[in-house]
Design a protein around this motif. Structure first.
Motif, short mmCIF file in Angstrom:
data_model
loop_
_atom_site.label_atom_id
_atom_site.label_comp_id
_atom_site.label_asym_id
_atom_site.label_seq_id
_atom_site.Cartn_x
_atom_site.Cartn_y
_atom_site.Cartn_z
N ASN A 100 -21.06 -28.64 20.93
CA ASN A 100 -21.36 -27.69 22.01
C ASN A 100 -20.09 -26.97 22.48
OD1 ASN A 100 -24.07 -28.35 21.94
ND2 ASN A 100 -23.92 -29.88 23.58
N ALA A 101 -19.00 -27.73 22.56
CA ALA A 101 -17.73 -27.14 22.99
C ALA A 101 -17.21 -26.15 21.95
CB ALA A 101 -16.70 -28.24 23.24
N VAL A 102 -17.35 -26.51 20.68
CA VAL A 102 -16.93 -25.63 19.59
C VAL A 102 -17.71 -24.32 19.64
CG1 VAL A 102 -17.03 -25.31 17.08
CG2 VAL A 102 -16.08 -27.42 18.02
N ASP A 103 -19.03 -24.42 19.84
CA ASP A 103 -19.87 -23.22 19.92
C ASP A 103 -19.52 -22.36 21.12
OD1 ASP A 103 -21.18 -24.01 17.64
OD2 ASP A 103 -22.89 -24.91 18.69
N GLU A 104 -19.31 -23.02 22.26
CA GLU A 104 -19.03 -22.28 23.49
C GLU A 104 -17.70 -21.54 23.41
OE1 GLU A 104 -18.40 -23.19 28.26
OE2 GLU A 104 -19.68 -24.53 27.06
N LEU A 113 -12.89 -29.45 27.12
CA LEU A 113 -14.25 -29.09 27.50
C LEU A 113 -15.24 -30.21 27.18
CD1 LEU A 113 -16.12 -26.89 28.63
CD2 LEU A 113 -16.34 -25.98 26.31
N ALA A 114 -15.00 -30.93 26.06
CA ALA A 114 -15.90 -32.01 25.65
C ALA A 114 -15.55 -33.34 26.31
CB ALA A 114 -15.86 -32.16 24.13
N HIS A 115 -14.45 -33.36 27.09
CA HIS A 115 -13.99 -34.57 27.77
C HIS A 115 -13.67 -35.71 26.79
CE1 HIS A 115 -15.05 -32.72 31.58
NE2 HIS A 115 -16.27 -32.47 31.10
N VAL A 116 -12.97 -35.31 25.70
CA VAL A 116 -12.51 -36.30 24.71
C VAL A 116 -11.07 -35.97 24.36
CG1 VAL A 116 -14.82 -36.70 23.74
CG2 VAL A 116 -13.35 -34.92 22.77
#
Length: 325
Positions: free
Chosen positions: A38-42, A10-13
């Motif tokens: 942001n990805a962790v929260d989502e 999701l974070a593109h990493v």
């Protein structure tokens, strides 16, 4: 439950970048960190701490050997210890032995099998050899065990403070509950010092015993206090732990003994209990917050194999004003 790979996608990493960002173990650009957060929260991602600890060969758990959970001094100390341990990323497990040696032995065996990262001893009843043979981070809060670091209140100072206050009020016959022969228990220094100082000015010292069960059971506590007051009608000063001091205050009222006019009472511990009576009990107060902070800081040094400046640390004690002397 989301995985670290899903967070990375999701974070593109890469997953390794997510791991570095979450663990703080390497450089990650701030912009990338924001994407990961942001990805962790989502995804509501929760890192698997157990797997992380297993990889790092630790459990993330500190055991606290407790004699009891109901006593206000210990319950206050355990609360502060847990807060301090959390600051270092550790969880706390209370090991309530109920003064039973077989339970205490089981918890020591658990430490020896690497299921705890360290142990704080609130009280100990097994012989010293059971502790000294374990090569793990262990810290004591009261019992003096050869080779085991000690972080405790300055009970000798506490004894001096109590003696000073009783002497100022002209007390001639003091009741106390410390076994003067219990020299391996650091808290006994309070009673030993009180006895020594009061005898120097010609005061009489009466020593009585109070079982742990009687201390934490209200009905038994009050009954025992009434028995002692009948047995020693001429005592004019009492030094006792908070629960017993509270019971003596109530027992004195039942027997029409005016406090502080005829009987002076000083509580030793100075927890919130001293304010939960018809008047505030004068007390010698242990600084449980500083005690917990110092104990955990010392234990972290042991875990990280750092040298200690001192094997024994004594935390200052304070006098708390009240209405019973």
């Amino acid at each position: 439950m989301a995985s670290i790979r899903e967070v990375a996608k999701l974070a593109h990493v890469s997953p390794s970048t997510v791991s570095r960002a979450l663990n703080g173990s390497g450089y990650v650009a701030e912009e990338t960190k924001m994407k990961i957060r942001n990805a962790v929260d989502e995804l509501d991602y929760v890192p698997n701490q157990w797997i992380r600890n297993l990889y790092q060969k630790k459990t993330g758990i500190i055991a606290v050997m407790a004699p009891e959970l109901l006593h206000p001094y210990f319950s206050s100390l355990w609360s502060f210890l847990e807060l301090e341990l959390n600051q270092y990323g550790y969880n706390m497990m209370i090991c309530n032995t109920a003064e039973k040696k077989e339970i205490e032995h089981e918890y020591l065996d658990t430490l020896n099998r690497n299921l705890f990262d360290g142990m704080i001893i609130g009280s100990a009843f097994l012989p010293d050899k059971y502790y000294t043979k374990i090569q793990k981070p262990i810290l004591s809060l009261d019992r003096i065990i050869p080779g085991i670091p000690l972080v405790t209140s300055d009970h000798k100072q506490g004894g001096h403070l109590a003696a000073e206050k009783f002497a100022q009020k002209g007390c001639k016959k003091i009741l106390q509950f410390t076994n003067p022969e219990a020299t391996s228990i650091s808290s006994s220094l309070c009673g030993i010092t009180l006895i020594h100082e009061m005898k120097k000015i010609g005061a009489e010292i009466v020593t009585e015993s109070f079982s742990w069960t009687d201390t934490i059971h209200y009905g038994r506590n009050i009954k025992r206090c009434c028995e002692i007051l009948k047995k020693h009608p001429d005592i004019d000063g009492i030094l006792a732990n908070d629960l017993c001091a509270s019971s003596f205050l109530k027992a004195a009222k039942r027997h029409d003994i005016p406090v502080p006019e005829k009987l002076k009472i000083i509580a030793y511990d100075g927890t919130f209990i001293t304010d939960f009576n018809y008047c505030t009990i004068t007390s010698i107060q242990q600084d449980v917050s500083l005690l917990a902070k110092t104990a955990v800081h010392t234990l972290m040094k042991l875990i990280n194999k750092q040298p200690l400046n001192r094997q024994q640390v004594f935390v200052p004690i304070h006098f708390k004003e009240g209405e019973t002397i």
